[in-house]
Scaffold this active site. Sequence first.
Site, PDB file in Angstrom:
ATOM      1  N   LYS A 139       0.856  -1.190   0.000  1.00  0.00           N
ATOM      2  CA  LYS A 139       0.000   0.000   0.000  1.00  0.00           C
ATOM      3  C   LYS A 139       0.889   1.235   0.000  1.00  0.00           C
ATOM      4  CE  LYS A 139      -4.001  -2.023   2.238  1.00  0.00           C
ATOM      5  NZ  LYS A 139      -4.793  -2.020   3.453  1.00  0.00           N
ATOM      6  N   HIS A 142       2.481   6.735   3.043  1.00  0.00           N
ATOM      7  CA  HIS A 142       2.075   8.143   2.997  1.00  0.00           C
ATOM      8  C   HIS A 142       2.892   8.982   3.962  1.00  0.00           C
ATOM      9  CE1 HIS A 142      -0.217   7.347   6.612  1.00  0.00           C
ATOM     10  NE2 HIS A 142      -0.706   6.280   6.005  1.00  0.00           N
ATOM     11  N   HIS A 145       3.423   8.001   7.496  1.00  0.00           N
ATOM     12  CA  HIS A 145       4.461   7.008   7.798  1.00  0.00           C
ATOM     13  C   HIS A 145       5.829   7.683   7.889  1.00  0.00           C
ATOM     14  CE1 HIS A 145       1.457   4.061   5.959  1.00  0.00           C
ATOM     15  NE2 HIS A 145       1.638   3.649   7.197  1.00  0.00           N
TER      16      HIS A 145
HETATM   17  N1  ARG Z   1       0.360  -0.236   9.758  1.00  0.00           N
HETATM   18  C1  ARG Z   1      -0.460   0.728  10.437  1.00  0.00           C
HETATM   19  C2  ARG Z   1      -0.881   1.825   9.482  1.00  0.00           C
HETATM   20  O1  ARG Z   1      -0.228   2.065   8.503  1.00  0.00           O
HETATM   21  C3  ARG Z   1       0.247   1.378  11.606  1.00  0.00           C
HETATM   22  C4  ARG Z   1       0.590   0.441  12.720  1.00  0.00           C
HETATM   23  C5  ARG Z   1       0.680   1.145  14.028  1.00  0.00           C
HETATM   24  N2  ARG Z   1       1.059   0.270  15.098  1.00  0.00           N
HETATM   25  C6  ARG Z   1       0.281  -0.568  15.741  1.00  0.00           C
HETATM   26  N3  ARG Z   1       0.802  -1.309  16.700  1.00  0.00           N
HETATM   27  N4  ARG Z   1      -0.992  -0.653  15.509  1.00  0.00           N
HETATM   28  O2  ARG Z   1      -1.866   2.494   9.730  1.00  0.00           O
END
Ligand code: ARG
Length: 578
Positions: A139, A142, A145
């Site tokens: 994905k 963005h 991140h």
């Molecule tokens: N992969 C998730 C996202 O892009 C963020 C993860 C954040 N960490 C967690 N432990 N939930 O939205």
Amino acid sequence: AAGCFRRSIASQLSKVLDLPPENLIKSISAVPVSKKRHVADFQLSIASIIENSSGDCSAQDLHLQAQQLAERLQCDSVVSAISAGPGTVNFTINRELLAKTVLQQVWKDGSEYGVKSELFSTVPRQKAVVEFSSPNIAKKFHIGHLRSTIVGNFIANLKAVLGHEVVRINYLGDWGMQFGLLGVGFQSFGNKEKLKSSPLQHLFEVYVQINKAAEDENTKKLAKDFFRKLEEHDEQALSIWQQFRDLSIEEYIRIYKRLGVHFDEYSGESFYQEKAQEVLKMLEDKGLLQKTIKGTGVVDLSEKKDLSTVSTVMRSDGTSLYITRDLAAAIDRMNKHSWDTMIYVTDKSQSNHFQHLFQILKLMGYDWAERCQHVSFGLVQGMKTRRGEVVFLEDVLNEVRSRMLQNMTSTKTTKETQDPVETAEKVGLAALIIQDFRGLLSSDYQFSWERALQSRGDTGVFLQYTHARLHSLEQMHGNAELTDVNVSCLQEPDAISVLQHLLRYDEVLHRSSQDLQPKHIVSYLLTLSHLAAVAHKTLPVKGSAPAVAQVRHSGVGGWGAAQEGSVRALPAQPCHHW
Ligand code: ARG
């Protein structure tokens, strides 16, 4: 450097006030340098020492008390003047002692300057898990991140610099229906060569293509089947998934390296499929799992236990959700690392998610849930590259590098550098980081390449420029020994301002370590750079009498080193030559 002055002031105060000096040290702080040159180096806040005794005090009262206290104090070999301000008692340090102590300390500690301050000695050494970046494979990467990556890295660096043990975790979005689609998509649109050479881009392209195709029912069904195979540990499906994951991580590592970021662990949602089922079992055993009419499983988080606030932890088909996997991951990390504190770094849209996560952990009887923290940040609007919307982290890094390179080549004053591309990269990244770190993390802001990359003003470009300038001065004049410089030559107002500012560093660092906001360090560094630019003009090294030149130069070397330490903490990589 500030420590010995604070101690000395506190010990005099403790005699007069009959309070233990340790209680007073916290109330003594270095005075920020302002445009109107200030009269003193340190101040004691009267309000903070009477806080507990008499409650509210009028401004007039405070001023009166400050005056009375100032009258009872005496100058000594450390303090050369004492005065009363509105609610403060102000202390000026003996000028020669100030120069000598600060210079000695910055030379001795170099890039560790400020870290050994007693402000940190009462903080026990801790083990901190910092989870950050956490992109979703296939994905978009963005801007959120990117923000998580630099903020998390800042927090991890800061903790490490202050002597804590840090575990850096990247919790990848590496599971879910998207892999069902990808698996099917790769069969029709995939290319093994492209997957090897640029996995992130290729997987994203496949994902976009298959998403278009997935409107047709047959593709949807195939994707579902593929994902079911993954969940059932079908060897062939798993090996394809594993390849997607491994190659993506390899590329992430390469890109993170450009940012000076590394992780101790690449974890991810895929690790917690089974453990999430165990969590559901535990919730059931503890009587916390309730079934809705639709068949989903929820945990009641409302105070009145009337299901007015619930968190859904199970789908009607019994499978786990994002939060269920997070529950499993938190418990697993505690078992594995027995951490003292765990920090999650994401944008604020996930605040509710983390609140629920911590609440459920608490209900499950894990007291350590209180030591979990969600550091959230605001949204960034309008970051676009020449290619358009940001899809990959690498696009942002390339864009900032090429824009910076263009700025460098179009400015006539830029000297030739050994490696302009490398310089443009380091300076450009610092510009990105500083633009992001200038305000409160929770605020949203409008992104602007022009603003971030300005060479003047409060930018990372200006910061790196100052650092390179100090560094080259240091190199040009060789290494002066502090023992044979005459610090009494370093008494001009512009020199004193720099010294006074350096006195504040441990307090600034302490503040950032308390609220985890990088802006304190950033604004400290920008002020240091402005002060250094003024000193550079008014206190030239070249052409001055040897004793004066030597001490100025030795000061500059120290400032450079002190600045380097804080730039690293940021975590931009210092640029030495430019
Ligand atoms: N992969 C998730 C996202 O892009 C963020 C993860 C954040 N960490 C967690 N432990 N939930 O939205």
